[in-house]
Write an enzyme that holds these catalytic residues in place. Structure first.
Site, PDB file in Angstrom:
ATOM      1  CG  HIS A  20      -2.200   2.910   9.267  1.00  0.00           C
ATOM      2  ND1 HIS A  20      -3.259   3.344   8.506  1.00  0.00           N
ATOM      3  CD2 HIS A  20      -2.244   1.563   9.228  1.00  0.00           C
ATOM      4  CE1 HIS A  20      -3.918   2.292   8.030  1.00  0.00           C
ATOM      5  NE2 HIS A  20      -3.321   1.197   8.443  1.00  0.00           N
TER       6      HIS A  20
ATOM      7  CG  HIS B 207      -1.877  -1.146   1.264  1.00  0.00           C
ATOM      8  ND1 HIS B 207      -3.105  -1.108   0.637  1.00  0.00           N
ATOM      9  CD2 HIS B 207      -1.779  -2.385   1.821  1.00  0.00           C
ATOM     10  CE1 HIS B 207      -3.732  -2.271   0.819  1.00  0.00           C
ATOM     11  NE2 HIS B 207      -2.948  -3.067   1.535  1.00  0.00           N
TER      12      HIS B 207
ATOM     13  CG  ASP C  15      -5.845  -5.838   0.209  1.00  0.00           C
ATOM     14  OD1 ASP C  15      -6.140  -6.937   0.686  1.00  0.00           O
ATOM     15  OD2 ASP C  15      -5.124  -5.017   0.801  1.00  0.00           O
TER      16      ASP C  15
ATOM     17  CG  ASP D 249      -1.461  -6.269   3.969  1.00  0.00           C
ATOM     18  OD1 ASP D 249      -1.700  -5.202   3.355  1.00  0.00           O
ATOM     19  OD2 ASP D 249      -2.278  -6.805   4.732  1.00  0.00           O
TER      20      ASP D 249
ATOM     21  CG  ASN E 289      -8.407  -6.879   7.554  1.00  0.00           C
ATOM     22  OD1 ASN E 289      -8.423  -8.079   7.313  1.00  0.00           O
ATOM     23  ND2 ASN E 289      -9.334  -6.044   7.093  1.00  0.00           N
TER      24      ASN E 289
HETATM   25 ZN   LIG Z   1      -6.000  -7.173   2.625  1.00  0.00          ZN
END
Ligand SMILES: [Zn+2]
Length: 437
Positions: free
Chosen positions: A316, A67, A159, A312, A285
């Site tokens: 944040h 991400h 996702d 993943d 998660n």
């Molecule tokens: Zn995910």
């Protein structure tokens, strides 16, 4: 571009070799000392020599699940800082998830992310397109337009959210089949996880936190492998976290269903016991599960039931994690610690050798995502996408030194093995002696 001679590295952890990079490609590999810098034999000419004694040379790592947060949440990560973190972690290619603001559900947005990746120069960025408009799960996004765009999207995922409508999932699988794409599913039955805060089990019962049952993940995986079989398409399952999920994927593969699966580094190491600290850094998660699940995931990665490791990486900002457990955001950064965690959990336990690591963290993810020029063998004529690891290094994780804009790592202060000393993207060093070039 000048030449670089990597001298005396164990290629894939095996033979000690010299590797000569010329421009963007690997020019030659030979037994140690056989590439001559004096002007005879395989000529390294005026090459910069890197003494790699005791180090492991791997193909540049490929992350199918990152991400990057740009556009929209540049306070937590940008394409530039995310690709810098990737390079520090030994990655030369990352796939950027679609849950940005705006969502990457059109050719315009995926092209924007793709262009920012090109400009960064630290790591190739392959945008993932959303499956549904706005990740809302209601209407298919323009999958064909994203595939036909300059970004050439081949992986599609909502996702962060599950494509929970079976008809939409079926349509997406049918659609991507036409151009050889893949749907990457975040397997989470939404009704079964309403209000969930952690893994459903003994610890959640003791702490009185809403439980996230394994069946919420497993029921979607079961459904989706059957859908993939029914339409003859390919499905990829994101971040497997339970022993039951492993059994389902193993069953599907034995049946000849075209399914691949990933596991994150944190699900290979951490358990829900850590939630007793109420430290939101462990909130993620899918949630951290039990010791039994961790062992099943390690075994499945070793035997190939789980195809790849994917980070993943979920940055944040401090304020979204520095709060009470219930209010905290879910996710952990992972690009800069992934290989160390894999060395610790898989290599040092004897479950996987370094060639196996190269397979699960470079060859296979490149193949699933069709990352051209990545995950290739270390041999003459191949693009020089490489990473050099010092496996003897031991050190405590210090997030203050991260290239990522965010610090939400669950490993702060934990001693982990291994350190990336150099990363090369098409022959250009992006990391030198552990620091960004
Ligand atoms: Zn995910």
């Amino acid at each position: 571009m000048s030449k670089i001679l990597i001298r005396g590295a164990k290629v894939l952890g095996g033979d000690v070799q010299d590797v000569l990079i010329d421009g963007e490609t690997i020019a030659a590999t030979a037994r140690k000392g056989e590439i001559d810098i004096s002007g005879t034999g395989l000529d390294a000419g005026d090459a910069t020599v890197i003494d790699a004694e005791g180090q492991i040379l791997l193909p540049g790592l490929v992350d199918l699940h990152t991400h990057l947060r740009e556009p929209g949440r540049e306070d937590s990560e940008t394409v530039l800082t995310g690709t810098q973190a990737a390079a520090r972690g030994g990655y030369t290619s990352v796939f950027a998830m679609a849950n940005t603001f705006p969502v990457a559900d059109t050719a315009g947005v995926v092209e924007q992310v793709w262009r920012l990746g090109k400009e960064s120069g630290y790591c190739d960025v392959q945008p993932i397109g959303a499956v549904t408009v706005g990740l809302e799960g209601k209407k298919l996004a323009e999958l064909g337009a994203m595939h036909d765009s300059a970004a050439g999207v081949t992986v599609f995922s909502d996702d962060g959210k599950c494509v929970d409508d079976a008809v939409i999932m079926r349509r997406a699988l049918e659609y991507v089949k036409a151009f050889g794409g893949v749907v990457a599913q975040h397997a989470q039955e939404p009704r079964l996880t309403e209000g969930a805060q952690m893994n459903e089990g003994i610890v959640s019962a003791e702490l009185g936190l809403g439980g996230w049952p394994a069946v919420a993940e497993e029921s979607i995986i079961a459904r989706d492998v059957l859908l993939a079989e029914h339409v003859g398409s390919r499905v990829h399952i994101c971040h497997l976290s339970t022993a039951g999920s492993v059994e389902l994927v193993r069953w599907a593969k034995s049946r000849g269903i075209d399914v691949t699966a990933e596991v994150t580094p944190h699900h290979l190491l951490l358990t829900d016991e850590l939630v007793r600290s109420y430290n939101p850094v462990y909130k993620v998660n899918p949630p951290l599960r039990t010791e039994r699940d961790v062992m099943a995931l390690r075994e499945a990665l070793a035997d190939g039931t789980i195809d790849i490791v994917a980070t993943d990486h979920a940055p944040h900002p401090h304020e979204d994690k520095d709060c009470e457990w219930a209010a905290a955001a879910m996710g952990m950064v992972g690009l800069e610690t992934a290989l160390s965690v894999v060395q610790h959990t898989m290599v040092e336990t004897g479950l996987l050798d370094w060639a196996g690591v190269a397979d699960r963290m470079s060859h296979k993810p490149a193949e699933i995502g069709q990352a051209t020029g990545h995950g290739r063998p270390i041999s003459a004529g191949e693009p020089a996408n490489l990473t050099l690891v010092d496996p003897a290094y031991r050190g405590e994780v210090n997030p203050a030194g991260f290239a990522s804009r965010s610090r939400n790592t669950p490993y702060e202060g934990r001693e982990l093995p291994g350190r990336i000393t150099h990363t090369f993207l098409r022959g250009r060093a992006t990391v030198v002696d552990g620091k960004l070039a």
